[in-house]
Design an enzyme around this catalytic site. Sequence first.
Site, PDB file in Angstrom:
ATOM      1  CG  ASP A  95       6.538   8.135   6.073  1.00 46.76           C
ATOM      2  OD1 ASP A  95       6.512   7.628   7.212  1.00 46.76           O
ATOM      3  OD2 ASP A  95       5.906   9.169   5.786  1.00 46.76           O
ATOM      4  CG  ASP A  96       4.182   4.827   8.358  1.00 46.81           C
ATOM      5  OD1 ASP A  96       4.245   5.894   7.694  1.00 46.81           O
ATOM      6  OD2 ASP A  96       3.512   4.741   9.410  1.00 46.81           O
ATOM      7  CG  ASP A  99      -3.587   8.735   3.794  1.00 44.26           C
ATOM      8  OD1 ASP A  99      -4.368   8.754   2.827  1.00 44.26           O
ATOM      9  OD2 ASP A  99      -3.983   8.596   4.963  1.00 44.26           O
TER      10      ASP A  99
END
Length: 161
Positions: A95-96, A99
């Site tokens: 994933d980027d 969070d």
Amino acid sequence: MSSDQQQPQKTFPVSWEQLHRDAKALAWRLVAAGPWQGIAAITRGGLVPAAVVARELDLRLIDTLCIASYDDRSQGEMRVIKDVPGDGEGWLIIDDLVDTGKTAQAVREMMPKAHFATVYAKPAGRPLVDSFITEVSQDTWILFPWDMELQSVPPIVQSGR
């Protein structure tokens, strides 16, 4: 953003070149942890880094975990649109960004034996990933290149921060 989350106070713009460099650095970290059977990219943010990692690790088997939880800058209810069968043994999840960790936690439950790697990590989600490249503060919003276009902006001192 839910009421228990703070609004991002800072932005961290990432260019296409920087994202490519960081995704390639992630691939360097993942070489020694392999070999890998395939990659599960978390859509949509994980698609671009997954393509770079797949190229660098010479992987051709790429699947998608299709998850929706963000609408622009607001995180809402997470919806799993498509998952990947199996427990993740021998797989990379890419994933980027991690969070808050809500998506990461759900993905961990779906594929508990996979190696979870992100390009960027925030402190709340960092413990849920196995590998990442760059950490940013929790109050930073990362501006990915697919979400930006070039425009003039005032100097930082004029923005009141």
